[in-house]
Motif scaffolding. Sequence first.
Motif, PDB file in Angstrom:
ATOM      1  N   LYS A  15     -61.135 -12.869 -16.782  1.00  0.00           N
ATOM      2  CA  LYS A  15     -61.419 -12.131 -15.547  1.00  0.00           C
ATOM      3  C   LYS A  15     -61.602 -13.076 -14.359  1.00  0.00           C
ATOM      4  O   LYS A  15     -61.186 -12.764 -13.246  1.00  0.00           O
ATOM      5  N   GLN A  20     -60.808 -11.088 -11.128  1.00  0.00           N
ATOM      6  CA  GLN A  20     -61.526  -9.819 -11.251  1.00  0.00           C
ATOM      7  C   GLN A  20     -63.031  -9.991 -11.109  1.00  0.00           C
ATOM      8  O   GLN A  20     -63.746  -9.014 -10.970  1.00  0.00           O
ATOM      9  N   SER A  27     -68.795  -8.018 -10.086  1.00  0.00           N
ATOM     10  CA  SER A  27     -67.457  -7.433 -10.112  1.00  0.00           C
ATOM     11  C   SER A  27     -66.787  -7.596  -8.760  1.00  0.00           C
ATOM     12  O   SER A  27     -67.433  -7.719  -7.732  1.00  0.00           O
ATOM     13  N   GLY A  69     -56.056  -8.777  -8.321  1.00  0.00           N
ATOM     14  CA  GLY A  69     -56.993  -8.891  -9.432  1.00  0.00           C
ATOM     15  C   GLY A  69     -57.313  -7.576 -10.113  1.00  0.00           C
ATOM     16  O   GLY A  69     -57.417  -7.514 -11.336  1.00  0.00           O
ATOM     17  N   VAL A  70     -57.459  -6.523  -9.342  1.00  0.00           N
ATOM     18  CA  VAL A  70     -57.849  -5.231  -9.916  1.00  0.00           C
ATOM     19  C   VAL A  70     -56.763  -4.615 -10.784  1.00  0.00           C
ATOM     20  O   VAL A  70     -57.032  -3.706 -11.561  1.00  0.00           O
TER      21      VAL A  70
END
Length: 142
Positions: A15, A20, A27, A69-70
């Motif tokens: 991540k 992310q 987050s 990233g998402v």
Amino acid sequence: MSLVVPNTGDVLMLKYIVNQLSQDGGSGPVGGERLLRLFSNNLVPSKSTVLGDITESTVSGYTAVTLAGVNWTVSTSTAGTNSAVYSEQTFNFGTAATIYGYYVTTTEMTPSLLWVERFSTAPFTLPAGGGEVAITPRITLD
């Protein structure tokens, strides 16, 4: 004894790599996304490969692709293989091109090389009329 990174650690590292998670573990991305690029030189990547070793394609119609990233899917398996996968991305070329592989960088003013992969059947050659190259970006940790 060798270092052991549990699956939860692999997932967190993936991540971070694909943007992310912020640097404090919260987050959401910290800033610049990732860029998927194609290279046109006969490079055999190694641990010592640096961005300056790579020649990005400059053929008509080519442009690097932003990987938000998402939009990465980060998952773990019971076998302990953890991966981040992005949907297939297609590059369009208006003329002949020779492509040896792809690489992923950050989007900062001075980009950082994150990973590079040479196609197993390199080079991939497009004819005079151009064509498409499709890549499914993936990074796996065991």
